[in-house]
Design a protein around this motif. Structure first.
Motif, PDB file in Angstrom:
ATOM      1  N   MET A  34      51.301  32.462  46.399  1.00 11.98           N
ATOM      2  CA  MET A  34      50.433  33.098  45.416  1.00 11.98           C
ATOM      3  C   MET A  34      49.551  34.101  46.145  1.00 11.98           C
ATOM      4  O   MET A  34      49.285  33.969  47.346  1.00 11.98           O
ATOM      5  N   HIS A  35      49.110  35.117  45.399  1.00 10.35           N
ATOM      6  CA  HIS A  35      48.278  36.169  45.995  1.00 10.35           C
ATOM      7  C   HIS A  35      47.105  36.450  45.055  1.00 10.35           C
ATOM      8  O   HIS A  35      47.128  37.414  44.290  1.00 10.35           O
ATOM      9  N   PRO A  36      46.069  35.606  45.099  1.00 12.13           N
ATOM     10  CA  PRO A  36      44.941  35.797  44.175  1.00 12.13           C
ATOM     11  C   PRO A  36      44.068  36.972  44.574  1.00 12.13           C
ATOM     12  O   PRO A  36      43.909  37.291  45.758  1.00 12.13           O
ATOM     13  N   LYS A  91      47.071  36.356  50.630  1.00 12.20           N
ATOM     14  CA  LYS A  91      48.316  35.689  50.249  1.00 12.20           C
ATOM     15  C   LYS A  91      48.296  34.260  50.785  1.00 12.20           C
ATOM     16  O   LYS A  91      47.993  34.033  51.959  1.00 12.20           O
ATOM     17  N   THR A  92      48.612  33.299  49.923  1.00 13.05           N
ATOM     18  CA  THR A  92      48.495  31.885  50.274  1.00 13.05           C
ATOM     19  C   THR A  92      49.800  31.157  49.986  1.00 13.05           C
ATOM     20  O   THR A  92      50.296  31.225  48.857  1.00 13.05           O
ATOM     21  N   ALA A  96      40.338  37.503  39.262  1.00 14.09           N
ATOM     22  CA  ALA A  96      40.658  38.668  38.433  1.00 14.09           C
ATOM     23  C   ALA A  96      42.150  38.876  38.256  1.00 14.09           C
ATOM     24  O   ALA A  96      42.560  39.527  37.291  1.00 14.09           O
ATOM     25  N   ALA A  97      42.965  38.370  39.168  1.00 17.99           N
ATOM     26  CA  ALA A  97      44.406  38.610  39.035  1.00 17.99           C
ATOM     27  C   ALA A  97      45.176  37.703  39.984  1.00 17.99           C
ATOM     28  O   ALA A  97      44.646  37.228  40.998  1.00 17.99           O
ATOM     29  N   TYR A  98      46.431  37.478  39.627  1.00 15.13           N
ATOM     30  CA  TYR A  98      47.423  36.923  40.547  1.00 15.13           C
ATOM     31  C   TYR A  98      48.411  38.053  40.839  1.00 15.13           C
ATOM     32  O   TYR A  98      49.218  38.421  39.989  1.00 15.13           O
ATOM     33  N   LEU A  99      48.297  38.630  42.027  1.00 13.46           N
ATOM     34  CA  LEU A  99      49.140  39.765  42.377  1.00 13.46           C
ATOM     35  C   LEU A  99      50.580  39.302  42.589  1.00 13.46           C
ATOM     36  O   LEU A  99      50.823  38.226  43.153  1.00 13.46           O
TER      37      LEU A  99
END
Length: 617
Positions: free
Chosen positions: A316-318, A304-305, A342-345
């Protein structure tokens, strides 16, 4: 499987039988000596074998008139797979044979031919080799099948853009933070009427980008939690994990730096551990696969950033995916693009709930979102999936989860464990500073759970947090050193004294200088962490008590040994001894007043990262 009769060695680079030549590593046949030199001059398996064998052969006599060249950069040829003949068929007779008494491999056959001249690394491959067949297409070959490929090959390599400069402009506009309205405004500036571009607005630009060769496409999905309201909709933006893995596997850029078959590597009689495919876990995974199948070790990474602080607190949580088969030296370079997004959680914010309920619901959504992304990876791991490899051949691959990179709070969420517990063992906070390691948690712990019922990894083969939550240098070692070891030194000798010692060091090329000290630093890069770790034991000598200095030196040695590219039985023993020495002397830190908390001195070492270090070796 019958053992091959080794050919007669006449050249250090090959074997000759009449007009035929054989590679001394893989026994592949060549009709010309130049071909075999090209074969052994690349950086693949046989090329690396030859590079290691050359020093041992430096004193041997060379046959007159040979085409041997000492310039390693003279040739840059691509070599075929050592287990395929000239028609591309797999030669199972050349593969590793293992029984209780002897391990047979082409490299060991060649060593027998050369006698005692070679005493370097030897690899013994798994007896269940991967089988491949033609008919696939790698990433570059698929691009050649695109409808615009003839134009790019004959007229304009930057099509659907008019030129290189226009392509650079389109790349900048698409990757910038400009909205479509801002892009339209820019394209209608007077400057762009003097130097016009072929796309007229943002919509035209997007359509041209979408006409480029396909990549794994993005999807979005809204997640709803019954009986709970959120401040904004919970949206998951994601790509199919299996498509991402297939995309990475078919990239020809990785053809020379990817292992498909597990192996055991030895230097003399000593086992050598390096790449993931040399580990026992890789060997055991291959043991369970059907004949001719292999696997792609999936590596997940998430963190998590924060994007903004004080202006909306955007986060954002890539989620990224990579392959353990790719060599670590390549995989860890950002320019290699081996980690694919693969995703942005989603990061949900629930209304009118307590902090405990917020944490449980967020963890449930985290696991549910990841399970959507990796659903097809789990199916492929169970059934196998035919994929195109970097060379364009078809292979049946399985996709087990072998590693997940995350910081400590996220590791707890992945392992479904509450705070102040180990994510990979049965240790609790009171046992974090113990000398002996606690047993691994083979399944989700029967106590200290965090409320997750269905973790994303439960049906992913043999995946278990105690195995796939692997050590991570930045968070587990460098951050530990910066947050604790440096603080111990500052508490004992004072921040001003440490800063003065560092600033007084003479400038030296290759060593970072710290003119302003480190006592007021809030964070460092990974390289700065390493540079500081090199200096701290030396500059603190004389100012620290001897026992404290032994503690600091031991943990520093452990961190640097753990980052080695190759590990031998001896280095693994040294790792354990360095950690044992740290625990033996660590009580001196408490006696010297090095452990201080917000409310005064601490008399314990309940540090989660210290407990995780017990499971490195």
């Amino acid at each position: 499987m019958a053992e091959l009769e080794p050919p007669l060695i006449l050249l250090p680079y090959g074997c000759s039988a009449g007009s035929q030549f054989f590679c001394p590593c893989c026994n592949r046949q060549f009709s010309d000596v130049n071909d075999i030199v090209l074969h052994l001059s690349s950086d693949r398996q046989c090329g690396r074998w030859a590079a290691e064998a050359l020093p041992a052969l430096a004193d041997t006599d060379q046959p007159q008139g040979s085409d041997y060249s000492e310039d390693e950069d003279t040739f840059d040829g691509d070599i075929p797979d050592p287990f395929e003949d000239e028609e591309g068929n797999v030669q199972t007779a050349f593969l590793t044979e293992i029984n209780n008494d002897h391990i047979n491999h082409p490299s060991s056959v060649s060593s027998a031919c050369l006698g005692s001249a070679i005493n370097h690394h030897q690899r013994f491959y798994h007896p269940n080799p991967p089988a491949s067949r033609t008919g696939g297409m790698n990433l570059l070959q698929r691009m050649e099948m695109d409808q615009h490929a003839p134009i790019r090959n004959s007229e304009n390599v930057y099509f659907p853009f008019a030129s290189k400069s226009e392509w650079e402009l389109a790349d900048w506009l698409s990757s910038s933070a400009l909205s479509q309205k801002d892009i339209d405004t820019y394209l209608h500036l007077e400057r762009n009427t003097i130097l016009p571009v072929s796309f007229k607005n943002a919509k035209d630009l997007c359509s041209r980008i979408e006409s480029l060769p396909d990549v794994p496409r993005w999807r979005y999905q809204e997640i709803k939690v019954e009986n709970y309201q959120t401040k904004s909709p919970i949206i998951l933006y994601w790509r199919d994990g299996l498509e991402v893995v297939e995309h990475l596997f078919s990239n020809p850029v990785f053809a020379q730096c990817m292992d498909i078959s597990p192996y055991k590597e030895f230097e003399g009689q000593e086992r050598v551990y390096g790449e993931f495919m040399s580990a026992d876990d890789a060997w055991h995974i291959q043991d369970k696969l059907p004949h001719g199948h292999s696997f792609l070790g999936v590596i997940g990474a998430s963190d998590k950033t924060p994007l903004t602080i004080g202006t909306g607190n955007k986060e954002m949580h890539p989620l990224l995916l990579s392959l353990a088969n790719i060599h670590a030296g390549v995989r860890m370079k950002a320019t290699s693009h081996t980690f694919a997004l693969a995703a942005y959680l989603p990061i949900p914010k629930f209304c009118n709930v307590s902090l405990a309920v917020q944490a449980v619901l967020s963890a449930c959504i985290y696991h549910f979102a990841i399970s959507i992304v990796v659903q097809n990876l789990i199916i492929a791991n169970h059934n196998g999936k035919e994929m195109s490899d970097p060379s364009g051949n078809r292979q049946i691959m399985h996709t087990p989860l072998v590693a997940w990179i995350a910081d400590y709070p996220e590791q707890l969420m992945i392992a479904c464990v509450s705070a102040k517990n180990s994510p990979i063992s049965l240790a609790t906070a009171e046992q974090f500073g113990d000398v002996t390691a606690q047993p691994p948690a083979i399944v989700c712990l029967a106590k200290h759970l965090n409320g997750i019922v269905e973790p994303f990894w439960t049906i992913w083969g043999d995946a278990c947090p105690s195995r796939f939550l692997t050590p991570e240098a930045l968070h587990q070692w460098h951050k530990f050193y910066f947050d604790h070891c440096i603080r111990w030194v500052i508490n004992i000798i004072g921040g001003e004294e440490l800063d003065h010692c560092l600033a007084a060091l003479q400038l030296r090329v290759g060593t970072r200088h710290w003119p302003n000290g480190v006592s007021t630093l809030k964070q460092c890069t990974g390289r700065e962490h390493r540079d500081l770790e090199k200096l701290l034991p030396a500059v603190a000598a004389g100012a620290l008590p001897d026992d404290v200095l032994c503690t600091l030196r031991a943990i520093t040695e452990f961190i640097f040994l753990a980052q080695g590219l190759f590990h031998y039985d001896e280095t693994i023993h040294s790792l354990n001894e360095a950690l044992r020495e740290f625990h033996h002397y660590k009580s001196s830190i408490l006696r010297a007043g090095g452990r201080l908390g917000k409310n005064g001195p601490l008399n314990h070492f309940q540090i989660p990262k210290l407990e995780l270090a017990q499971h490195v070796a």
